[in-house]
Scaffold this active site. Structure first.
Site, PDB file in Angstrom:
ATOM      1  N   CYS A  18       1.843  -9.003  21.219  1.00 32.43           N
ATOM      2  CA  CYS A  18       2.062  -9.586  19.888  1.00 32.43           C
ATOM      3  C   CYS A  18       3.453 -10.164  19.670  1.00 32.43           C
ATOM      4  O   CYS A  18       3.600 -11.361  19.440  1.00 32.43           O
ATOM      5  CB  CYS A  18       1.821  -8.530  18.801  1.00 32.43           C
ATOM      6  SG  CYS A  18       0.361  -7.526  19.008  1.00 32.43           S
ATOM      7  N   HIS A  68       5.532  -9.064  12.204  1.00 33.36           N
ATOM      8  CA  HIS A  68       5.895  -8.365  13.448  1.00 33.36           C
ATOM      9  C   HIS A  68       7.042  -9.039  14.191  1.00 33.36           C
ATOM     10  O   HIS A  68       7.084  -9.058  15.432  1.00 33.36           O
ATOM     11  CB  HIS A  68       4.670  -8.215  14.363  1.00 33.36           C
ATOM     12  CG  HIS A  68       4.740  -6.988  15.225  1.00 33.36           C
ATOM     13  ND1 HIS A  68       3.821  -6.705  16.211  1.00 33.36           N
ATOM     14  CD2 HIS A  68       5.632  -5.949  15.249  1.00 33.36           C
ATOM     15  CE1 HIS A  68       4.134  -5.574  16.808  1.00 33.36           C
ATOM     16  NE2 HIS A  68       5.221  -5.091  16.246  1.00 33.36           N
TER      17      HIS A  68
END
Length: 574
Positions: free
Chosen positions: A67, A128
């Site tokens: 990610c 994130h």
């Protein structure tokens, strides 16, 4: 054919000079999970319809199999190693909102470029990429500091700890080790105490108290972070304000959908950039009751089908606002499916089709080949398939071009403008070589030999699957990038993806006459690539990726951090 290209070009020129831009990114979705990429048992009608109305890329590659680095590359158009978002540790992603690592403020995102061109920009969903650098409210890594006018969503990512009752997930092996040490210390203190009281040991009270105090401080030092992950990491923010801490994951999907539709309605006069970064389909696969038990693939399938429904609702909002023909729409996933994800014996991860490997598995195709679907009626051809190598990093120069924006001239941009390829004005991708990193370590290189049509891929390093012969790292739960967890290949493993896309049959000098020539050319490309790299601060270093209480976003007085502003129906949407 020439007339069709002329018509598309005329439409492009005559349409609004700055189209709205809608980018949708799934989390951990496997290429093989989508109907238009060959899945005939999962229902994804809205994503499939998007492909039917536009262009589908079959060799769309993420810059990392995880990610944080993949999304950093997507936002900046640059390999993660260039921005310091690759890792040299076993922590390949950001672990804490209260850490100091994140997308550096000196990186220029596509949102910043579009903002400068008069676009209203929003990120709704997962970030994130970090929050703070030096204080709990400096917001140096925050979306609003990276070109987004509006943010609603998770500054972190969904993890099991976000849902009450789920088994802990974050750094599980480290937590187990810390628990063991704490229990040993407690047992030692108890033994010394009993020995002192019964006269078995000649030990001073001061020594026992000192040892007990040190043990208690050790326990507090790690349990204060890992014991409260739900409060520290599982939060929702609206702009700089925390709206839920801890978040209620069961209502996150409806809130994200509501926010996306509301943004479209408020900004229908455009131009706007809307990046919808879904929390689906990352574990713990929080799914609303409407979709539970409805798919043929358990909870994971239910979650995929719910996400597809959300895609449909967002596209409906575009249609109802009369924006379909003036909106450049894109759908993708940040990387491949997480093969090792499971609960008891039930798989909770995606399927990557015929491709080997998955999330966190270095350069194997299953972890980096993702959906890539584009729609812009009248400008891009409908129901078109392109097999050329492309990258998630290509979105950066593509949307900058559409917005007539100027990309930074003081740094390397690895992405390429996709419009000529998508419109059929050129037949080949501009990418000749693509470099597949696992953290800071170069695992594989792809060479698109345009004159011959060959597509070579050389693996210098591959993760060691466990147990032996398995298709992933099922014992540890994640594959690692270096050390004893990988195999180095000299000469590299070489595949011709044009004839062996599943990477089953490695070539050798005996089976491939061009073996030495190909390896030699790829080696030269690696050397040239390395010369373009410059040292930068490592955002995922051990220090940057550890929890720091003074950086922890808190909607109360630390450490009493809890609130639920989403429960207030009068909550104002800015």
């Amino acid at each position: 054919e020439a007339m069709r290209h002329m018509k598309l070009q005329w439409t492009y020129a005559s349409s609004a000079s700055k189209p709205n831009i809608l980018l949708m990114m799934a989390d951990d979705l496997g290429l093989g999970d989508v109907g238009c990429y060959g899945n005939d048992t999962l229902r994804t009608p809205n994503i499939d319809q998007l492909a039917k109305e536009g262009v589908k890329l079959t060799q769309h590659i993420s810059a990392a199999p995880l990610c944080t680095p993949s999304r950093a590359a997507f936002l900046t158009g640059r390999y993660p190693i260039r921005s310091g978002m690759g890792s040299s540790t076993k922590h390949h992603v950001l672990f804490w909102i209260g850490g100091s690592g994140g997308l550096p403020p000196n990186e220029t995102t596509f949102a910043r470029i579009l903002q400068q061109q008069g676009y209203t920009t929003a990120l709704i969903g997962k970030w994130h990429q970090g929050v703070n650098c030096e204080s709990h409210s400096d917001h140096c890594h925050h979306p609003l500091n990276h070109g987004f006018d509006y943010f609603y969503g998770m500054p972190f990512t969904l993890v099991n700890e976000c849902q009450v009752g789920e088994d802990p997930f974050l750094n599980l092996q480290v937590q187990a080790k810390y628990w063991l040490y704490s229990q040993i210390i407690a047992l030692t203190v108890l033994t010394l105490l009993i020995g002192k009281l019964t006269g078995l040991f000649l030990v001073k009270w001061k020594a026992i108290i000192c040892f007990a105090l040190c043990g208690f401080l050790f326990f507090i030092s790690w349990f204060s972070s890992y014991g409260f992950v739900r409060y520290w990491n599982c939060i929702l923010m609206r702009n700089h304000d925390i709206s839920e801490q801890p978040m209620k994951p069961e209502r996150a999907a409806s809130n994200i959908l509501k926010e996306a539709i509301s943004f479209i309605e408020r900004n229908k006069n455009g131009p706007f950039l809307l990046f919808v970064s879904f929390l689906h389909v990352h574990t713990p696969l929080v799914t609303t009751e409407k979709f539970l038990g409805k798919s043929r693939h358990g909870l994971y399938g239910d979650n995929v089908e719910e996400m597809d429904w959300m895609v449909g609702k967002i596209l409906d909002a575009i249609d109802k606002a009369g924006l379909k023909n003036n909106t450049f729409t894109y759908f993708t996933s940040d990387h491949g499916g997480h093969l090792e994800a499971h609960k008891q014996n039930a798989p909770l991860g995606g399927w990557n089709g015929i491709y080997k490997g998955g999330k966190a598995m270095g350069g194997w195709e299953g972890g980096i080949r993702v959906p890539g679907i584009f729609r812009w009626p009248g400008v891009l051809p409908a129901d078109t398939v392109i097999d050329e190598p492309t990258s998630l990093m290509d979105i950066y120069p593509t949307v900058a071009h559409l917005a007539a924006g100027i990309m930074p001239q003081d740094r390397v941009i690895d992405g390429r403008n996709l419009m000529p390829l998508l419109q059929g004005k050129v037949q080949h991708s501009e990418h000749e070589f693509m470099f597949h990193y696992c953290g800071l370590y170069l695992h594989a290189v792809r060479w698109h030999q345009k004159d011959s049509g060959a597509l070579w891929k050389a693996h210098y390093t591959t993760p060691i699957f466990q147990p032996e012969g398995a298709g992933g790292c099922y014992i540890s739960g994640f594959c690692n990038c270096f050390g004893e967890d990988v195999t180095h290949h000299d000469p590299p493993l070489l595949f011709d993806l044009s004839s062996d896309p599943a990477e089953i049959k490695p070539l050798s000098p005996a089976t491939e006459p061009l073996f030495d020539t190909v390896i030699s050319r790829i080696e030269r490309a690696v050397q040239e690539h390395h010369r373009t790299l410059t040292p930068v601060p490592q955002q995922l270093s051990e220090y940057n990726n550890m929890w720091k209480p003074w950086l922890q976003p808190c909607c109360g007085t630390f450490p009493f951090c809890w609130c639920d502003k989403e429960g207030d129906s009068d909550q104002k949407i800015i």
